[in-house]
Design a protein around this motif. Structure first.
Motif, mmCIF file in Angstrom:
data_model
loop_
_atom_site.group_PDB
_atom_site.id
_atom_site.type_symbol
_atom_site.label_atom_id
_atom_site.label_comp_id
_atom_site.label_asym_id
_atom_site.label_seq_id
_atom_site.Cartn_x
_atom_site.Cartn_y
_atom_site.Cartn_z
ATOM 1 N N THR A 82 44.175 45.312 40.517
ATOM 2 C CA THR A 82 44.126 46.170 41.688
ATOM 3 C C THR A 82 44.911 45.542 42.843
ATOM 4 N N PRO A 83 45.023 46.253 43.966
ATOM 5 C CA PRO A 83 45.672 45.645 45.139
ATOM 6 C C PRO A 83 44.942 44.419 45.676
ATOM 7 N N ASP A 84 43.705 44.181 45.240
ATOM 8 C CA ASP A 84 42.965 42.985 45.638
ATOM 9 C C ASP A 84 43.425 41.733 44.898
ATOM 10 N N HIS A 85 44.222 41.916 43.874
ATOM 11 C CA HIS A 85 44.554 40.805 42.990
ATOM 12 C C HIS A 85 45.467 39.794 43.683
ATOM 13 N N ARG A 86 45.228 38.546 43.379
ATOM 14 C CA ARG A 86 46.127 37.449 43.729
ATOM 15 C C ARG A 86 45.823 36.304 42.769
ATOM 16 N N GLN A 87 46.713 35.384 42.643
ATOM 17 C CA GLN A 87 46.479 34.219 41.805
ATOM 18 C C GLN A 87 45.824 33.123 42.644
ATOM 19 N N TRP A 88 45.020 32.260 42.022
ATOM 20 C CA TRP A 88 44.336 31.154 42.692
ATOM 21 C C TRP A 88 43.346 31.681 43.742
ATOM 22 N N TYR A 136 53.974 45.141 41.104
ATOM 23 C CA TYR A 136 55.237 44.902 41.801
ATOM 24 C C TYR A 136 55.437 43.423 42.122
ATOM 25 N N VAL A 137 54.556 42.593 41.543
ATOM 26 C CA VAL A 137 54.690 41.137 41.706
ATOM 27 C C VAL A 137 55.096 40.500 40.383
ATOM 28 N N ASN A 138 54.231 40.645 39.374
ATOM 29 C CA ASN A 138 54.538 40.062 38.060
ATOM 30 C C ASN A 138 54.409 41.072 36.926
ATOM 31 N N GLY A 139 54.355 42.362 37.278
ATOM 32 C CA GLY A 139 54.340 43.410 36.253
ATOM 33 C C GLY A 139 52.979 43.708 35.666
ATOM 34 N N LYS A 140 51.936 42.997 36.090
ATOM 35 C CA LYS A 140 50.601 43.243 35.552
ATOM 36 C C LYS A 140 50.039 44.531 36.141
ATOM 37 N N GLU A 154 45.748 36.292 34.656
ATOM 38 C CA GLU A 154 45.105 37.544 34.285
ATOM 39 C C GLU A 154 44.126 38.007 35.372
ATOM 40 N N ARG A 155 43.227 38.904 35.007
ATOM 41 C CA ARG A 155 42.459 39.649 36.003
ATOM 42 C C ARG A 155 41.511 38.798 36.834
ATOM 43 N N ARG A 156 41.002 37.718 36.274
ATOM 44 C CA ARG A 156 40.111 36.870 37.063
ATOM 45 C C ARG A 156 40.871 35.936 38.005
ATOM 46 N N GLY A 157 42.176 36.086 38.064
ATOM 47 C CA GLY A 157 42.942 35.294 39.018
ATOM 48 C C GLY A 157 42.468 35.490 40.439
ATOM 49 N N PHE A 195 48.667 40.168 53.217
ATOM 50 C CA PHE A 195 49.774 41.090 52.943
ATOM 51 C C PHE A 195 50.057 41.269 51.452
ATOM 52 N N THR A 196 49.096 40.980 50.602
ATOM 53 C CA THR A 196 49.299 41.167 49.162
ATOM 54 C C THR A 196 49.436 42.648 48.842
#
Length: 806
Positions: A386-392, A376-380, A169-172, A370-371
């Motif tokens: 936002t475009p800043d999002h990534r997991q871990w 367009y990654v997992n549908g979230k 989720e968002r805090r990823g 390059f995130t």
């Protein structure tokens, strides 16, 4: 190097239709900047990415997005092409009806001679200076066009990240610091200043809200605060979008991938055949904003003459980049050939790694710079995604991060290695101070999932709260609440070995790395003497050996006793320290390293005829139980066993005991590497084909998020390593005292140890002692072999595909 020797142009990626969204973007690399470039609805869009752009939560953020629109619309009813030109390191977007070969000739020459070479088309050249943080968007057209450039930001206001109950989720994006924290978490807004001549944007990390202060207080380190360093103190990053003869044209707003944004627009004052548009990025740690502005202004003031010089310097840099290394498979066979595809993807990913030549921090395993939008990654999608999002996010996951460093040694990209060491070198005082404070002994302790402060991530350490990640009152200070990573410190041993390997490959001065290397092993000796005495009253076990307990090994072996990967790492690093020349160590130190080495327990083994006999276990009290395969670490990365080094059968038996976990290639799984180090040609080919096959996105070297994030960089890094190990293995001898009686691999270089006869290959790779090996293998035979220096030629053994590894 001639084009025939290194046919890199065959790997250019070209699209003849526009993209649907950011997930169909193309990378541009240079310096410490990475761009996602795509054309959507007749507009050029660019995501800006740069190493070191951290926020208060420790998350890596993007500087923003740029949108370029040309009027009249050159893409309407026109032939379209977007091409990554690898040899020159840039993306070229063209619109027109001329032949493609003419298009290529036109803009390749137009930088110095103007639009006359464009032959009836419009072109946008997107490139990044390697030496300076400047992004260029060069527009040239035969017919005059008006250029409209918009800087877009989704951080125009504070955005709260709710405490969602899922790691996806968002805090990823700040997971290692803020996951399950019951207080409020915000991504704080940027400051954006639009003037007539430029649009400036910046993010100053608020020291009072930063993760460093939070961690120091949380982890009870305030008594030693004066011994700690804050790597984000007074950090300001951002930049300016500037265009020659552009003027401010107001603000816009909208949504992209369900994320609201605001835009600040500049428009050219008149239609022209050439437009100069730049984004200058600047990062510094200064107390006064005026000092930061002054540094940025130096970039803004650069002239077109400076641009031309930078372009020439870029061409020299990229020429050297492609000259120093390559790995080409089945040259000329094209996209339908599987070997050709993975050879192409190897080159593409190496190009992507060149987005961090001299960055402030390591390339991030979970997408690098390059995130793109999570929609367009997992549908979230929606607020917070936002475009800043990534997991871990907001952590240094060392077991993953190393995968972007190891392949750079054999590719000879030594300038790109050093950012991978930054965390350990810059925050070493923190890792040592917390050891002295909590356990009263020497050494450094970098946990798995450490924050970029060098301290445990706040979420991994545990919060003083009720509910998730709460820290039990009886949990010992200094120990993480997260059970999977609680006692994982071993990556510091692998990074110590990486630094020693860097020294061996390059001959570079080892002095800057020695303190970290030595303190990494000192910690294990002193900490586990401390633990054993705490548990039994004695520092060593009944056999006079170090008892490495409680420990872990790569996440899934809790409370492990004497883990194999830790023992292998200690043996390798200690052995290398013992063999260092006098300029780097003293006789007293060597005596200490020998003493520690003598107390190490044997790597734990089992015995089962089902697997062929004796095999390595992950730990004394664990059989195989996870896909991380730590029991294979004596084979790679530590090279204690392997082809020609003795005990290859032991490693083969171990691989059989692992079973199906040897065959999964997703993310950073290493079966493809281990198969090559075993000399198993068929399995190495099978697994590396799976690993380096095209990813699911339009750009073939964008691999999926799976368990990490897209584009998955540790997927590509482990794939590069596997392919390198198939064609060339460098066998550093086991440390003295640990060498088998008939060790035949002292300093050896083995070529084609796991290479299929049906594949042609041409490669240039690097080996220890500043050695370069070039080889062409065609039609089942070695057609060319060059080794420099010549004195290393006798250390090279060619293993034809018919030979069995022993």
């Amino acid at each position: 190097m001639t084009a025939a020797a290194t046919p890199i142009d065959q790997y250019n990626v070209a699209w003849t239709t526009q993209s649907k969204h950011a997930g169909e973007s193309m990378p541009v690399s240079g310096g410490d900047i990475g761009l996602n470039v795509w054309v959507e609805n007749d507009e050029l869009l660019v995501y800006l990415g740069r190493a070191g752009c951290r926020d208060e939560n420790g998350a890596l953020l993007k500087p923003g997005r740029v949108r370029v629109k040309l009027t009249p619309n050159p893409f309407e009813n026109a032939e379209f092409c977007q091409e990554l030109k690898l040899r020159e390191g840039y993306v070229l977007v063209t619109a027109g009806s001329v032949a493609r070969s003419r298009r290529e000739r036109g803009l390749a020459e137009s930088h110095t001679r103007g639009a006359s070479g464009l032959r009836g088309m419009t072109a946008i050249k997107v490139w990044v200076e390697v030496a300076r943080p400047v992004v260029h968007l060069d527009v040239e057209s035969e017919n005059p066009v008006t250029a409209e450039a918009t800087y877009e930001s989704w951080r125009f206001e504070d955005v709260e990240l709710p405490n969602d109950r899922s790691k996806y989720e968002r805090r990823g994006m700040c997971m290692m610091n803020r996951d399950t924290y019951q207080g409020k978490v915000f991504v704080y807004q940027d400051e954006i200043r639009a003037t007539e001549n430029s649009i400036r944007f910046q993010h100053r990390v608020d020291n009072d809200k930063g993760s460093f202060d939070f961690q120091v207080k949380q982890q009870g380190l305030e008594p030693v605060r004066d011994q700690l360093v804050n790597p984000m103190a007074d950090l300001i990053w951002g930049g300016a979008m500037v265009g020659d003869n552009f003027s401010l044209a107001g603000e816009t707003n909208g949504k992209y991938a369900e994320t609201p944004f605001k835009g600040w627009k500049q428009v050219s004052k008149a239609p022209a055949t050439s437009h100069r548009l730049r984004v200058c990025l600047h990062t510094d740690q200064v107390a006064d904003d005026k000092d930061w502005d002054a540094g940025l202004q130096k970039l803004v003031d650069l002239s077109q003459t400076d641009d031309a010089k930078a372009w020439e310097a870029n061409q020299d840099w990229w020429a050297d980049f492609w000259d120093r290394s390559h790995l080409v498979i089945n040259s000329g066979r094209g996209e339908k050939d599987a070997g050709w595809r993975i050879g192409r993807n190897y080159q593409l990913f190496r190009y992507m790694l060149a987005s961090n030549v001299h960055g402030r921090e390591a390339t991030q395993f979970n997408g690098g710079v390059f995130t793109f939008d999570p929609a367009y990654v997992n549908g979230k999608k929606g607020p917070g995604f936002t475009p800043d999002h990534r997991q871990w996010g907001a952590g240094f996951t060392a077991q993953n991060q190393r995968m972007m460093v190891w392949p750079l040694l054999k590719s000879g990209d030594f300038d790109m290695v050093e950012p991978g060491f930054t965390l350990y070198l810059d925050t070493l005082p923190n890792a040592m101070a917390r050891v002295r404070h909590n356990w009263k002994h020497d050494g450094c302790c970098f946990t798995e999932q450490t924050a970029n402060t060098g301290l445990p991530g706040a979420a991994m350490y545990g919060f003083d709260q009720k509910g998730g990640r709460s820290r039990p009152q009886d949990l010992e200070p200094g120990v993480q609440v997260n059970t999977a990573a609680r006692y994982i410190y071993e990556s510091q041993l692998e990074y110590a070995w990486l630094m020693l390997s860097y020294h061996q490959f390059t001959g570079a001065d080892l002095t800057p790395y020695l303190m970290f290397i030595e303190q990494s092993v000192v910690f294990y000796d002193e900490h586990y003497r401390f633990r054993c005495k705490q548990l039994t009253g004695k520092e060593l076990d009944k056999n006079g050996k170090l008892a490495i307990f409680p420990s872990s090994t790569l996440e899934h072996h809790p409370d492990a006793r004497n883990p194999t990967s830790v023992i292998a790492g200690l043996r390798r690093v200690l052995g290398e320290l013992i063999e260092l020349p006098q300029k780097y160590t003293s006789a007293e130190n060597k005596k200490r390293w020998q003493s520690i080495l003598a107390t190490l327990p044997e790597m734990p083994t089992g015995n089962n005829e089902k697997y062929g006999g004796k095999y390595l276990k992950p730990a004394e009290n664990h059989e195989h139980r996870s896909w991380h395969n730590p029991e294979m670490y004596p084979l790679y990365p530590y090279e204690l066993h392997g082809i020609g080094q003795g005990d290859l059968d032991l490693m083969k038996h171990t691989s059989l005991a692992i079973g199906g976990d040897m065959f999964n290639v997703t993310a950073w799984r290493q079966g493809n590497i281990h198969a090559a180090r075993l000399g198993d040609i068929k399995l190495a080919q099978q697994l590396n084909l799976k690993k380096m096959e095209n990813g699911p996105y339009r750009f073939p070297a964008f691999w999926p998020h799976n368990i990490d994030w897209a584009p998955d960089h540790n997927w590509g890094g482990s794939g590069m390593i596997g392919m390198q190990e198939m064609v060339m293995q460098t066998h550093r001898p086991p440390p003295e005292g640990l060498r088998p009686g008939k060790c035949r691999a002292a300093g050896k270089i083995r070529l084609l140890p796991a290479w299929p006869k049906a594949w042609d290959v041409d490669f240039k790779l690097h080996a220890p002692h500043q050695t370069v090996v070039e080889c062409s293998f065609e039609d089942g035979k070695v057609k060319r072999l060059e080794v420099a220096p010549e004195g290393r030629r006798d250390d090279v053994t060619v293993m034809t595909p018919q030979q069995e590894a022993k």
